[in-house]
Scaffold this motif. Sequence first.
Motif, short mmCIF file in Angstrom:
data_model
loop_
_atom_site.label_atom_id
_atom_site.label_comp_id
_atom_site.label_asym_id
_atom_site.label_seq_id
_atom_site.Cartn_x
_atom_site.Cartn_y
_atom_site.Cartn_z
N THR A 130 0.96 -1.37 -0.19
CA THR A 130 0.28 0.22 -0.32
C THR A 130 1.23 1.22 0.28
N SER A 131 2.17 1.11 0.13
CA SER A 131 2.81 1.90 0.22
C SER A 131 3.23 2.38 -1.20
N GLY A 132 3.06 1.96 -1.73
CA GLY A 132 3.35 2.20 -3.52
C GLY A 132 4.65 1.10 -3.60
N ILE A 133 4.92 0.09 -2.95
CA ILE A 133 6.41 -0.51 -2.92
C ILE A 133 6.05 -1.48 -4.31
N SER A 134 6.49 -2.43 -5.18
CA SER A 134 5.74 -2.93 -6.07
C SER A 134 6.48 -4.62 -5.83
N LEU A 135 5.59 -5.64 -6.27
CA LEU A 135 6.17 -6.82 -5.33
C LEU A 135 7.37 -7.12 -5.98
N THR A 136 8.00 -7.21 -7.18
CA THR A 136 9.28 -7.05 -7.67
C THR A 136 10.43 -7.12 -6.79
N ARG A 137 9.78 -5.04 -5.92
CA ARG A 137 10.95 -4.40 -5.43
C ARG A 137 10.76 -5.39 -3.80
N ILE A 138 9.82 -6.05 -3.68
CA ILE A 138 9.63 -6.41 -2.14
C ILE A 138 10.93 -7.86 -2.53
N LEU A 139 10.54 -8.50 -3.62
CA LEU A 139 11.21 -10.12 -3.58
C LEU A 139 12.90 -9.58 -4.10
N GLN A 140 12.95 -8.74 -4.55
CA GLN A 140 14.29 -8.44 -4.53
C GLN A 140 15.21 -8.75 -4.26
#
Length: 205
Positions: free
Chosen positions: A91-101
Amino acid sequence: MKKLDKLILKAFVGPFMLTFAVVQFIFLMQFMMKYMDDLVGKDLGLGVILQLLFFFSVLIVPISLPLAVLLSSLMTFGTLGEHHELTAIKTSGISLTRILQPVLVASLLLAGGAFWFNNTIVPMANLEAYSLLWDVRQQKLALDIREGVFYNGIPGYTIKVNQKLGKNGDLLKGVMIYDHTQSSGSMRVILADSGKMFTRFGGNT
Protein backbone atom coordinates in the motif's frame (compact mmCIF):
# COMPACT_ATOMS: atom_id res chain seq x y z
CA MET A 1 20.87 -0.82 2.38
CA LYS A 2 17.34 0.38 2.86
CA LYS A 3 15.22 -0.51 5.88
CA LEU A 4 12.92 -2.60 3.68
CA ASP A 5 15.80 -4.80 2.56
CA LYS A 6 16.99 -5.21 6.16
CA LEU A 7 13.49 -6.15 7.27
CA ILE A 8 13.02 -8.81 4.59
CA LEU A 9 16.53 -10.26 4.94
CA LYS A 10 16.15 -10.40 8.72
CA ALA A 11 12.90 -12.30 8.25
CA PHE A 12 14.62 -14.61 5.73
CA VAL A 13 17.83 -15.51 7.62
CA GLY A 14 16.15 -17.09 10.65
CA PRO A 15 13.91 -19.54 8.76
CA PHE A 16 16.75 -20.30 6.35
CA MET A 17 19.13 -21.36 9.12
CA LEU A 18 16.41 -23.39 10.81
CA THR A 19 15.20 -25.20 7.69
CA PHE A 20 18.76 -25.85 6.50
CA ALA A 21 19.66 -27.45 9.85
CA VAL A 22 16.49 -29.57 9.88
CA VAL A 23 16.93 -30.78 6.28
CA GLN A 24 20.61 -31.52 6.92
CA PHE A 25 19.68 -33.58 9.98
CA ILE A 26 17.02 -35.58 8.12
CA PHE A 27 19.28 -36.45 5.18
CA LEU A 28 22.21 -37.16 7.50
CA MET A 29 20.12 -39.65 9.47
CA GLN A 30 19.13 -41.28 6.18
CA PHE A 31 22.80 -41.70 5.26
CA MET A 32 23.69 -43.08 8.68
CA MET A 33 20.80 -45.56 8.64
CA LYS A 34 21.98 -46.73 5.22
CA TYR A 35 25.45 -47.55 6.54
CA MET A 36 24.43 -48.52 10.08
CA ASP A 37 25.35 -52.18 9.53
CA ASP A 38 28.89 -51.14 8.62
CA LEU A 39 29.33 -49.08 11.81
CA VAL A 40 27.65 -51.07 14.57
CA GLY A 41 29.85 -53.50 16.50
CA LYS A 42 33.15 -52.25 15.07
CA ASP A 43 34.28 -50.58 18.33
CA LEU A 44 34.94 -47.34 16.46
CA GLY A 45 36.20 -44.32 18.32
CA LEU A 46 34.23 -41.10 18.66
CA GLY A 47 36.66 -39.37 16.32
CA VAL A 48 35.88 -41.75 13.44
CA ILE A 49 32.13 -41.34 13.92
CA LEU A 50 32.45 -37.55 13.98
CA GLN A 51 34.57 -37.61 10.82
CA LEU A 52 31.95 -39.67 9.00
CA LEU A 53 29.18 -37.34 10.19
CA PHE A 54 31.16 -34.32 9.01
CA PHE A 55 31.99 -35.73 5.57
CA PHE A 56 28.43 -36.92 4.96
CA SER A 57 27.11 -33.54 6.11
CA VAL A 58 29.26 -31.89 3.45
CA LEU A 59 28.00 -34.32 0.80
CA ILE A 60 24.34 -33.53 1.42
CA VAL A 61 24.73 -29.72 1.35
CA PRO A 62 23.90 -29.60 -2.42
CA ILE A 63 20.62 -31.37 -1.62
CA SER A 64 19.75 -29.43 1.52
CA LEU A 65 20.53 -25.92 0.28
CA PRO A 66 17.84 -25.63 -2.44
CA LEU A 67 15.20 -27.08 -0.13
CA ALA A 68 16.21 -24.67 2.62
CA VAL A 69 15.99 -21.67 0.27
CA LEU A 70 12.56 -22.74 -0.97
CA LEU A 71 11.09 -23.43 2.45
CA SER A 72 12.57 -20.33 4.07
CA SER A 73 11.28 -18.11 1.25
CA LEU A 74 7.77 -19.48 1.71
CA MET A 75 8.01 -19.03 5.47
CA THR A 76 9.38 -15.49 5.14
CA PHE A 77 6.68 -14.09 2.89
CA GLY A 78 4.02 -16.17 4.60
CA THR A 79 4.95 -14.59 7.93
CA LEU A 80 5.01 -11.10 6.41
CA GLY A 81 1.60 -11.70 4.91
CA GLU A 82 0.20 -13.14 8.14
CA HIS A 83 1.22 -10.04 10.12
CA HIS A 84 -0.09 -7.74 7.36
CA GLU A 85 3.40 -6.32 6.85
CA LEU A 86 3.33 -7.33 3.20
CA THR A 87 0.05 -5.50 2.74
CA ALA A 88 1.43 -2.37 4.37
CA ILE A 89 4.50 -2.44 2.12
CA LYS A 90 2.37 -2.81 -1.03
CA THR A 91 0.00 0.00 0.00
CA SER A 92 3.01 2.32 0.35
CA GLY A 93 3.54 2.03 -3.39
CA ILE A 94 6.34 -0.57 -3.49
CA SER A 95 5.93 -3.20 -6.20
CA LEU A 96 6.02 -6.94 -5.58
CA THR A 97 9.21 -7.35 -7.63
CA ARG A 98 10.93 -4.79 -5.39
CA ILE A 99 9.78 -6.68 -2.31
CA LEU A 100 11.20 -9.94 -3.69
CA GLN A 101 14.51 -8.35 -4.68
CA PRO A 102 16.43 -8.89 -1.37
CA VAL A 103 15.59 -12.59 -1.26
CA LEU A 104 16.40 -12.93 -4.97
CA VAL A 105 19.82 -11.34 -4.50
CA ALA A 106 20.51 -13.54 -1.46
CA SER A 107 19.47 -16.62 -3.44
CA LEU A 108 21.82 -15.70 -6.31
CA LEU A 109 24.70 -15.27 -3.88
CA LEU A 110 23.91 -18.63 -2.32
CA ALA A 111 23.77 -20.19 -5.79
CA GLY A 112 27.22 -18.83 -6.63
CA GLY A 113 28.62 -20.10 -3.34
CA ALA A 114 26.97 -23.47 -3.87
CA PHE A 115 28.50 -23.73 -7.38
CA TRP A 116 31.99 -23.16 -5.97
CA PHE A 117 31.29 -25.50 -3.05
CA ASN A 118 30.10 -28.33 -5.31
CA ASN A 119 33.13 -28.05 -7.58
CA THR A 120 35.84 -27.81 -4.93
CA ILE A 121 34.76 -29.06 -1.50
CA VAL A 122 32.24 -31.82 -2.31
CA PRO A 123 34.62 -33.98 -4.46
CA MET A 124 37.27 -33.94 -1.73
CA ALA A 125 34.71 -34.73 0.96
CA ASN A 126 33.32 -37.55 -1.19
CA LEU A 127 36.76 -39.13 -1.54
CA GLU A 128 37.51 -38.81 2.18
CA ALA A 129 34.08 -40.11 3.23
CA TYR A 130 34.11 -43.29 1.18
CA SER A 131 37.80 -43.94 1.86
CA LEU A 132 37.07 -43.79 5.58
CA LEU A 133 33.96 -45.93 5.11
CA TRP A 134 36.05 -48.55 3.28
CA ASP A 135 38.54 -48.64 6.16
CA VAL A 136 35.66 -49.05 8.62
CA ARG A 137 34.21 -51.93 6.61
CA GLN A 138 37.56 -53.73 6.61
CA GLN A 139 38.07 -53.28 10.34
CA LYS A 140 37.33 -56.45 12.33
CA LEU A 141 35.49 -58.12 9.49
CA ALA A 142 34.72 -61.14 11.67
CA LEU A 143 32.31 -59.00 13.69
CA ASP A 144 30.00 -58.89 10.66
CA ILE A 145 29.54 -62.66 10.77
CA ARG A 146 26.63 -63.81 12.92
CA GLU A 147 26.38 -67.19 14.53
CA GLY A 148 24.27 -69.62 12.53
CA VAL A 149 23.68 -67.15 9.67
CA PHE A 150 25.18 -67.38 6.19
CA TYR A 151 27.52 -64.45 5.46
CA ASN A 152 28.14 -63.24 1.87
CA GLY A 153 30.31 -60.20 2.59
CA ILE A 154 33.45 -61.70 1.03
CA PRO A 155 33.21 -61.92 -2.78
CA GLY A 156 33.17 -65.52 -3.98
CA TYR A 157 32.59 -67.09 -0.56
CA THR A 158 29.65 -67.90 1.70
CA ILE A 159 30.51 -68.54 5.34
CA LYS A 160 28.51 -70.02 8.19
CA VAL A 161 29.81 -70.45 11.73
CA ASN A 162 28.19 -72.03 14.77
CA GLN A 163 30.05 -70.06 17.43
CA LYS A 164 32.34 -67.03 17.73
CA LEU A 165 34.96 -66.71 20.44
CA GLY A 166 37.81 -64.40 21.32
CA LYS A 167 37.97 -60.75 22.33
CA ASN A 168 37.21 -59.53 18.83
CA GLY A 169 35.04 -62.45 17.77
CA ASP A 170 37.66 -63.59 15.27
CA LEU A 171 37.92 -67.16 16.59
CA LEU A 172 35.31 -69.25 14.79
CA LYS A 173 33.94 -72.67 15.75
CA GLY A 174 32.04 -75.03 13.44
CA VAL A 175 33.06 -73.33 10.21
CA MET A 176 31.40 -74.08 6.85
CA ILE A 177 32.73 -72.27 3.76
CA TYR A 178 31.20 -72.42 0.29
CA ASP A 179 33.81 -71.54 -2.33
CA HIS A 180 32.28 -70.05 -5.51
CA THR A 181 35.56 -68.84 -7.02
CA GLN A 182 36.13 -71.85 -9.29
CA SER A 183 36.05 -70.77 -12.92
CA SER A 184 34.48 -74.09 -13.93
CA GLY A 185 31.30 -73.18 -12.07
CA SER A 186 31.54 -75.99 -9.53
CA MET A 187 31.24 -75.19 -5.82
CA ARG A 188 33.69 -76.44 -3.20
CA VAL A 189 32.62 -76.89 0.43
CA ILE A 190 35.17 -76.56 3.23
CA LEU A 191 34.35 -77.81 6.74
CA ALA A 192 36.47 -77.07 9.80
CA ASP A 193 36.14 -77.49 13.54
CA SER A 194 37.64 -74.05 14.13
CA GLY A 195 39.22 -71.15 12.32
CA LYS A 196 40.43 -67.58 12.66
CA MET A 197 39.66 -64.61 10.44
CA PHE A 198 42.09 -61.74 9.99
CA THR A 199 42.97 -59.09 7.42
CA ARG A 200 46.35 -59.28 5.74
CA PHE A 201 48.34 -56.40 4.33
CA GLY A 202 46.54 -55.09 1.26
CA GLY A 203 43.04 -55.69 2.60
CA ASN A 204 42.79 -59.41 1.76
CA THR A 205 40.87 -61.50 4.28
